[in-house]
Enzyme design. Structure first.
Site, PDB file in Angstrom:
ATOM      1  N   GLU A  83       0.747  -1.186   0.060  1.00  0.00           N
ATOM      2  CA  GLU A  83       0.071  -0.041  -0.034  1.00  0.00           C
ATOM      3  C   GLU A  83       0.770   1.041  -0.040  1.00  0.00           C
ATOM      4  O   GLU A  83       0.683   2.161   0.782  1.00  0.00           O
ATOM      5  CB  GLU A  83      -0.867   0.039   1.204  1.00  0.00           C
ATOM      6  CG  GLU A  83      -2.136  -1.053   0.907  1.00  0.00           C
ATOM      7  CD  GLU A  83      -3.201  -0.840   2.066  1.00  0.00           C
ATOM      8  OE1 GLU A  83      -3.090  -0.319   3.136  1.00  0.00           O
ATOM      9  OE2 GLU A  83      -4.021  -1.729   1.670  1.00  0.00           O
ATOM     10  N   GLU A 125      -5.383  -8.411  -1.349  1.00  0.00           N
ATOM     11  CA  GLU A 125      -6.332  -8.031  -0.026  1.00  0.00           C
ATOM     12  C   GLU A 125      -7.631  -7.959  -0.365  1.00  0.00           C
ATOM     13  O   GLU A 125      -7.905  -7.011  -1.280  1.00  0.00           O
ATOM     14  CB  GLU A 125      -5.614  -7.106   0.944  1.00  0.00           C
ATOM     15  CG  GLU A 125      -4.278  -7.376   1.578  1.00  0.00           C
ATOM     16  CD  GLU A 125      -3.972  -6.036   2.387  1.00  0.00           C
ATOM     17  OE1 GLU A 125      -4.829  -5.464   2.956  1.00  0.00           O
ATOM     18  OE2 GLU A 125      -2.698  -5.818   2.639  1.00  0.00           O
TER      19      GLU A 125
HETATM   20  P1  P53 Z   1      -7.557  -2.996   9.110  1.00  0.00           P
HETATM   21  C1  P53 Z   1      -6.675   1.413   5.860  1.00  0.00           C
HETATM   22  C2  P53 Z   1      -7.791   1.274   4.661  1.00  0.00           C
HETATM   23  C3  P53 Z   1      -7.383   0.286   3.599  1.00  0.00           C
HETATM   24  C4  P53 Z   1      -6.517  -0.578   4.079  1.00  0.00           C
HETATM   25  O1  P53 Z   1      -7.106  -2.904   7.693  1.00  0.00           O
HETATM   26  C5  P53 Z   1      -5.512  -0.432   4.963  1.00  0.00           C
HETATM   27  C6  P53 Z   1      -5.555   0.541   5.906  1.00  0.00           C
HETATM   28  C7  P53 Z   1      -4.721   0.604   6.952  1.00  0.00           C
HETATM   29  O2  P53 Z   1      -5.250   0.297   8.039  1.00  0.00           O
HETATM   30  O3  P53 Z   1      -4.588  -1.568   5.137  1.00  0.00           O
HETATM   31  C8  P53 Z   1      -4.679  -2.857   4.521  1.00  0.00           C
HETATM   32  O4  P53 Z   1      -6.760  -4.093   9.678  1.00  0.00           O
HETATM   33  C9  P53 Z   1      -3.159  -3.149   5.115  1.00  0.00           C
HETATM   34  C10 P53 Z   1      -3.243  -4.276   5.881  1.00  0.00           C
HETATM   35  C11 P53 Z   1      -4.534  -4.164   6.836  1.00  0.00           C
HETATM   36  C12 P53 Z   1      -5.942  -4.247   5.928  1.00  0.00           C
HETATM   37  O5  P53 Z   1      -5.620  -3.201   5.055  1.00  0.00           O
HETATM   38  O6  P53 Z   1      -7.365  -1.598   9.588  1.00  0.00           O
HETATM   39  O7  P53 Z   1      -2.483  -3.710   4.046  1.00  0.00           O
HETATM   40  O8  P53 Z   1      -2.133  -4.380   6.588  1.00  0.00           O
HETATM   41  O9  P53 Z   1      -4.662  -5.166   8.155  1.00  0.00           O
HETATM   42  C13 P53 Z   1      -7.156  -4.050   6.772  1.00  0.00           C
HETATM   43  O10 P53 Z   1      -8.798  -3.539   8.913  1.00  0.00           O
END
Ligand code: P53
Length: 495
Positions: free
Chosen positions: A202, A391
């Site tokens: 990211e 993801e």
């Molecule tokens: P969490 C923000 C918005 C979209 C994706 O996020 C993001 C974030 C940062 O939090 O991060 C990615 O755990 C990231 C992962 C993360 C996942 O999205 O906040 O690559 O490390 O865990 C989900 O719900």
């Protein structure tokens, strides 16, 4: 029955070192930011903790290099706080059990990250830490045992804390060389075990989230754009060296694929939306996929008074290290408008005007499978590179029933809709080659530090205070995904 996805499509799940491994101070690992970051919730921030120059403990809201600790202070682990990433879900000791469960689900790919601080505890050490190298070797061998292809993120927000404390992180050009050396070591070490590498997770978050929630000072823009220039260079140089080490390596970028929509059909909103795509998505993607800054880059620098320090040879280096695969995370869409509105989305890392056609998760993230199809088609049209969704998932509260089962039909429904959207994009010509669901086993949330924001198809018995047995338990979604992967047929998606 019709096959939904092409033969050889890579199906699996994804985690990141600092959110899963735990063992934060074992076997010579150095500290990273999340080790000095407390847990938060949807409406209370995570804090970064420190000891100030007079020896007094303190904390500042936020995390990563945006959490500015006072002059002279040092990042520190303090006694009175709970740090969820220290133990996380103990993947460090339980990876064999976990990979076995992934194999049972039918994975052909598993995305994980290497912790730089396990290999070079301070980032710049003379020699790599053998225990760290050994750990990932056995993880990759374990994957290979089940014919699971490792998909490896080299950096998942986890710069060694020493580099941050002593050098001020990525705004310092020295990090480029330290990162490239780290890459060289892991490429040599794992050249026969790993084929797919993602350079920076990211990468676009640095500018996308910078002013999404309010104004920031001009210096913050300068730092953010310089940080990115260094990360682009580091990525490109690593890719070039990687190809010399093993010409079969495949490299991906990794973009946080928040999909932006105009909030109204006012032409001003349509234009604003286009500019958001340039700033938030294309700025990084163009450099990494096309090897050059986009035509609008100068407008962005000028708008924010940024004077980028570009040295001789930098632009050439960027051209020589472009990616093979476009990879991204997908969670939500976001509406932008020039009009005043009091119907705003309030979530963590989520902003903009509420979209009346969508529903939102308990953490305020817009649920929008069509947005995934839109992102895939739009990006494929621009770069025509193979794509991976690395993801995608639903962070939700789960309930364990008396008999130990977890009925997460909301999560099954979420993935079913998103997989259908991917199938549609493929039918429309997109060369999509992989799907790894996020937090395939429950892990610590990056944004809030919570355990109860769960994404997994495998439940982990661990709560937000660090209490729990760490026992693993398949959820209903585990059996559903297993069926989809086994048949790869439309019928499995309809059930
Ligand atoms: P969490 C923000 C918005 C979209 C994706 O996020 C993001 C974030 C940062 O939090 O991060 C990615 O755990 C990231 C992962 C993360 C996942 O999205 O906040 O690559 O490390 O865990 C989900 O719900």
């Amino acid at each position: 029955m019709t096959k939904v996805f092409p033969d050889g499509f890579l199906w699996g799940g994804a985690i990141a070192a600092n959110q899963a491994e735990g063992a934060y101070n074992e076997d010579g690992r150095g500290l990273v930011q999340t080790d000095v970051t407390t847990g938060g919730t949807v409406d209370s921030p995570r804090y970064t903790t420190f000891i100030d120059k007079d020896g007094k403990p303190g904390k500042v809201g936020g995390m990563g290099h945006t959490a500015k600790i006072p002059e002279g202070a040092k990042f520190a682990v303090l006694d009175d706080y709970y740090y969820p990433n220290h133990k996380a879900v103990d993947f460090y000791h339980r990876y064999k059990e976990d990979i076995k469960l992934f194999a049972e689900m039918g994975y052909s790919v598993f995305r994980l990250s290497i912790s730089w601080a396990r290999i070079f505890p301070n980032g710049y050490d003379e020699k790599p830490n053998q225990a760290g190298l050994d750990f990932y070797r056995s993880v990759f061998e374990e994957c290979r045992k089940y014919n699971i292809e490792p998909l490896v993120s080299i950096w998942h927000f986890d710069t060694p804390l020493t580099l941050e404390q002593e050098l001020g992180c990525w705004a310092n050009r020295k990090l480029v060389d330290y990162y490239v050396r780290y890459c060289q070591v892991i490429f040599e070490e794992y050249k026969d075990l790993v084929k797919y590498w993602l350079t920076f997770n990211e990468i676009n978050n640095t500018i996308m989230f910078l002013d999404m929630f309010g104004e920031v000072p001009q210096e913050a823009y300068q730092e953010a754009y310089q940080t990115l220039h260094h990360q682009f260079l580091a990525s490109a140089k690593a890719i070039k060296i990687g190809r010399q080490i093993n010409p079969n390596f495949q490299f991906g970028n990794m973009i946080c694929g928040i999909t932006f929509y105009p909030g109204t059909c006012d032409p001003a909103d349509v234009l604003l939306n286009e500019h958001k795509w340039q700033q938030n998505i294309f700025y990084c993607s163009d450099v990494q996929a096309k090897g050059r800054y986009g035509s609008y880059a100068k407008r962005l620098w000028d708008e924010h008074g940024v004077v980028l320090d570009i040295e001789d040879g930098d632009l050439e280096a960027l051209r020589e290290g472009t990616i093979d695969i476009y990879t991204f995370s997908y969670y939500m869409t976001n509406n932008v408008t020039t009009h005043d509105s009091d119907d705003l989305v309030a979530g963590n890392f989520s902003a903009g005007v509420r979209n009346p056609y969508l529903t939102y998760s308990d953490w305020g993230w817009a649920l929008d499978p069509t947005g995934l199809q839109y992102f895939l088609e739009k990006i494929y049209d621009r770069y025509e590179l193979p794509m991976m969704v690395v993801e995608n998932g639903l962070g939700a509260f789960d309930t364990v029933e008396e008999d130990g089962s977890i009925h997460d039909d909301y999560r099954i429904d979420y993935h079913r809709q998103h997989i259908k959207a991917m199938a549609q994009a493929i039918a429309n010509g997109v060369d999509l080659i992989a799907y790894t669901t996020w937090g395939c086993i429950d892990i610590v949330s990056a944004g809030t530090g919570e355990m109860r924001k769960r994404y997994g198809f495998i439940y982990v018995d661990m709560d937000d205070q660090g209490q729990g047995t760490l026992e693993r338990r398949p959820k209903d979604s585990f059996y559903w995904y297993q069926k989809v992967l086994a048949s790869n047929e439309q019928s499995a998606l309809e059930e």
